[in-house]
Design an enzyme around this catalytic site. Structure first.
Site, PDB file in Angstrom:
ATOM      1  N   ASP A 169     -11.772   1.713   4.280  1.00  0.00           N
ATOM      2  CA  ASP A 169     -12.337   0.245   3.146  1.00  0.00           C
ATOM      3  C   ASP A 169     -13.257  -0.170   3.759  1.00  0.00           C
ATOM      4  OD1 ASP A 169      -9.923  -1.421   3.546  1.00  0.00           O
ATOM      5  OD2 ASP A 169      -9.544  -1.603   5.300  1.00  0.00           O
ATOM      6  N   LYS A 218       1.132  -1.320   0.315  1.00  0.00           N
ATOM      7  CA  LYS A 218       0.445   0.100   0.213  1.00  0.00           C
ATOM      8  C   LYS A 218       1.257   1.478  -0.163  1.00  0.00           C
ATOM      9  CE  LYS A 218      -3.749  -2.232   2.433  1.00  0.00           C
ATOM     10  NZ  LYS A 218      -4.239  -2.644   3.885  1.00  0.00           N
ATOM     11  N   GLN A 252      -4.898  -2.342   9.639  1.00  0.00           N
ATOM     12  CA  GLN A 252      -5.009  -3.380   9.008  1.00  0.00           C
ATOM     13  C   GLN A 252      -5.794  -4.348  10.250  1.00  0.00           C
ATOM     14  OE1 GLN A 252      -3.139  -3.065   5.906  1.00  0.00           O
ATOM     15  NE2 GLN A 252      -3.735  -5.835   6.126  1.00  0.00           N
TER      16      GLN A 252
END
Ligand code: NAD
Length: 278
Positions: free
Chosen positions: A115, A48, A92
């Site tokens: 997300d 990322k 995460q």
């Protein structure tokens, strides 16, 4: 058989995004919170970071120890929510068991939730309202669109009902006028469903769960699974034997994975535009 090439589509999407970012001379920013030191998470975060930096975005990697308290994480999220220099925020996964995943995800303000996992964004998606959508499911729809696969009226079968992949896909396909069936660990006789799919999406995490006899001739197969065995990556679909029966199929690696990170950066850019009225 033709390959659904996630690497190629990712490159095209990110080139387009980089041009926009360069032309406007902006610097969208992404903050990633990592708790603990999961080895797969380390790889995903590096990926990322590399993609974000190449695009000209700002990237912040915030690390917490495995035994940190929930309050420490929530305080950090509050700080990022209130920081105008931060656009996208994500935590995460997976996180240590002593922390409440739902509480932590929902602390992220929905307008920065790149997300797409907060209850607000999930609810908006179900109601087909404009929102930030979970990256992997969004990447799957984009890959189909960019590859010329029409969705309306198709018989779509999704194997897997996780909140990260299977569930958002139900809404995305329904919102695109497909007929949707969802299978999961308690489904009896999986093959009866999968072999009728015009578009089959498999997101389970079991190497070669889907074999050649379980797919329809000339169908489209999307393999989301990532199974690391002895240092090698395998999908959920027995690719070598399935590929000659179907019209389009994603490889693992190189199919859905690259699309996920591309959609994340698209979401970061969307947040920047929304927050800056651009
Ligand atoms: P998960 O473990 O949260 O969910 C797995 C789902 O599979 C569950 O809904 C379960 O009911 C179903 N399932 C389990 N056994 C089954 C069986 N025998 N038959 C039918 N269904 C069964 O997993 P997830 O987070 O959705 O991830 C699934 C896979 O996709 C994993 O391999 C993961 O690594 C991969 N993944 C890849 C990407 C990517 O970017 N390529 C992103 C997310 C997840």
């Amino acid at each position: 058989m033709t390959l659904l090439d996630g690497i190629k589509v990712k490159k095209e999407l990110l080139n387009e995004l980089k041009n926009k970012i360069d032309t406007k001379n902006i610097k969208p920013s992404l903050a990633v919170i990592q708790i603990g030191n999961d080895s797969a998470s380390n790889i995903y975060i590096k990926n990322k970071e590399k993609t974000a930096i190449n695009l000209g975005c700002k990237f912040e990697h915030i690390k917490f120890k495995e035994d940190c308290t929930e309050k420490e994480i929530l305080d950090k999220i509050d700080e990022l929510n209130n920081n105008n220099d931060v656009d996208g925020i994500l935590v995460q996964m997976p996180i240590p068991k002593h922390l409440n995943e739902k509480t932590i995800q929902n602390r992220i303000i929905s307008t920065k939730d790149v997300d797409g996992l907060t209850d607000i964004n999930v609810g908006k998606l179900i109601n087909n309202k404009k929102c930030l959508v979970s990256c992997t499911p969004q990447g799957i729809i984009k890959l189909l669109e960019e590859s010329g696969v029409s969705i309306p009226g198709k018989n779509v079968v999704i194997v897997g009902r996780s909140k990260l992949v299977g569930k958002p896909l139900i809404s995305l396909f329904l919102n695109n006028d497909a007929t949707v069936t969802v299978c999961h660990s308690k489904t009896n006789n999986l093959k009866e469903f999968t072999k009728n799919a015009d578009i089959l999406v498999v997101a389970v995490g079991k190497k070669h769960l889907i074999t050649e006899d379980m797919v329809k001739k000339d169908s489209v197969v999307i393999d989301v699974g990532i199974n690391r065995i002895d240092g090698k990556l395998y999908g959920d679909v027995d690719y070598e034997n399935v590929k000659n029966k179907v019209s389009l199929i994603t490889p693992v690696p190189g199919g859905v994975g690259p699309m996920t990170v591309a959609m994340l950066l698209c979401n970061v850019n969307t947040v920047y535009k929304n927050l800056n009225n651009k």
